[in-house]
Each structure stands twice: as structure tokens, then as C-alpha cells.
Design a protein around this motif. Structure first.
Motif, PDB file in Angstrom:
ATOM      1  N   GLY A 137       0.795  -1.216   0.000  1.00 32.34           N
ATOM      2  CA  GLY A 137       0.000   0.000   0.000  1.00 32.34           C
ATOM      3  C   GLY A 137       0.826   1.263   0.000  1.00 32.34           C
ATOM      4  O   GLY A 137       0.299   2.357  -0.239  1.00 32.34           O
ATOM      5  N   THR A 182       4.525   3.529  -1.061  1.00 32.80           N
ATOM      6  CA  THR A 182       5.097   4.076  -2.290  1.00 32.80           C
ATOM      7  C   THR A 182       6.584   3.780  -2.356  1.00 32.80           C
ATOM      8  O   THR A 182       7.296   3.938  -1.369  1.00 32.80           O
ATOM      9  CB  THR A 182       4.872   5.595  -2.356  1.00 32.80           C
ATOM     10  N   ARG A 198       0.203   2.626 -11.832  1.00 33.85           N
ATOM     11  CA  ARG A 198       0.880   2.830 -10.548  1.00 33.85           C
ATOM     12  C   ARG A 198       2.270   3.442 -10.650  1.00 33.85           C
ATOM     13  O   ARG A 198       2.717   4.124  -9.739  1.00 33.85           O
ATOM     14  CB  ARG A 198       0.929   1.519  -9.770  1.00 33.85           C
ATOM     15  N   ASN A 206       3.287   3.506  -6.864  1.00 32.04           N
ATOM     16  CA  ASN A 206       2.304   3.700  -5.808  1.00 32.04           C
ATOM     17  C   ASN A 206       1.525   2.421  -5.544  1.00 32.04           C
ATOM     18  O   ASN A 206       1.537   1.477  -6.340  1.00 32.04           O
ATOM     19  CB  ASN A 206       1.332   4.807  -6.216  1.00 32.04           C
ATOM     20  N   ARG A 207       0.851   2.404  -4.419  1.00 34.81           N
ATOM     21  CA  ARG A 207      -0.055   1.290  -4.054  1.00 34.81           C
ATOM     22  C   ARG A 207       0.657  -0.046  -4.201  1.00 34.81           C
ATOM     23  O   ARG A 207       0.199  -0.950  -4.905  1.00 34.81           O
ATOM     24  CB  ARG A 207      -1.327   1.345  -4.893  1.00 34.81           C
ATOM     25  N   LYS A 219       2.269  -3.704  -3.876  1.00 35.49           N
ATOM     26  CA  LYS A 219       1.720  -5.022  -3.567  1.00 35.49           C
ATOM     27  C   LYS A 219       2.875  -5.984  -3.298  1.00 35.49           C
ATOM     28  O   LYS A 219       3.988  -5.764  -3.791  1.00 35.49           O
ATOM     29  CB  LYS A 219       0.913  -5.539  -4.754  1.00 35.49           C
TER      30      LYS A 219
END
Length: 123
Positions: free
Chosen positions: A14, A16, A66, A83-84, A86
Motif C-alpha cells: 500500500g 510508495t 501505478r 504507488n499502491r 503489492k
């Protein structure tokens, strides 16, 4: 041109990721630059690329908006932000240069590789 990738480490899902690729050599500003990654047991894959001027940007469709790539030729640097994050983003991230100045997604066009920086995304 020699490349040095930095900024890897342990990041939470979640969050960066911000990586930098710093180059030595005056020719850097005339080259396309790409970021690739290689997860354990998998082939190296394309993440993002930028042309010599910084105006043409390319991204892997699989990463669904992302990543963001930027270059600063005055500083001989290309940055990658993802970003975001996983857990499946865990990989060694590499930057590389290509004489194809307009930029390309094709890994076969890249012939100058940095040493890679490990990114681990914890769930």
C-alpha cells in the motif's frame, strides 16, 4: 555510461516506492532509459521507460497506472515511483540505457545495465 540504482529496501504493501538511477558520463542525456524488475524465479520484465528528453513516457500495462518515471538530465538522474505497492512488486529493480533515444519497452533494445536494487514489499 555507468548506472547506479538506489532507493530499494523494505516497504509495506500500500505504500510508495521511490527509486533513483544516477548515471556517470555526458552521453546520458542522449539515451533512452528504462526501469525493469526481476522477481525470484521469473524473467526480467519492463516497468517504465522515458525518452532522451523526458517527454515520452512508457509504462507496463500490467501495472495499471501505478508507476511514474521522470528524468532530470541536468542531474543525470531518472527516478521511478510506484504507488499502491503489492507483495508481488517484490523484485530486484534495474535501470538501463538504450541508444534508441525515443524510448522503448523492448528489453532487447537496452544494453547498459545498472547493478539493481532489491525491493521487498511486506504484506
Amino acid at each position: 555510461v555507468q548506472l547506479q540504482a538506489s532507493g530499494g529496501g523494505l516497504v509495506q504493501a500500500g505504500g510508495t516506492l521511490r527509486l533513483s538511477c544516477t548515471a556517470s558520463g555526458r552521453a546520458f542525456g542522449a539515451l533512452g532509459v528504462g526501469w525493469f524488475r526481476q522477481a525470484p524465479g521469473k524473467d526480467r520484465e519492463f516497468v517504465a521507460a522515458v525518452d532522451w528528453s523526458g517527454s515520452r513516457l512508457f509504462y507496463a500495462d500490467s501495472m495499471k497506472g501505478r508507476p511514474a518515471i521522470r528524468r532530470d538530465n541536468a542531474k543525470n538522474t531518472v527516478t521511478l515511483q510506484v504507488n499502491r505497492l503489492k507483495p508481488e512488486d517484490t523484485a530486484v529493480y534495474y535501470c538501463a540505457t538504450t541508444t534508441f533515444r525515443l524510448g522503448t519497452r523492448s528489453i532487447d533494445e537496452y544494453d547498459g545495465w545498472g547493478q539493481g536494487t532489491l525491493v521487498t514489499v511486506s504484506s
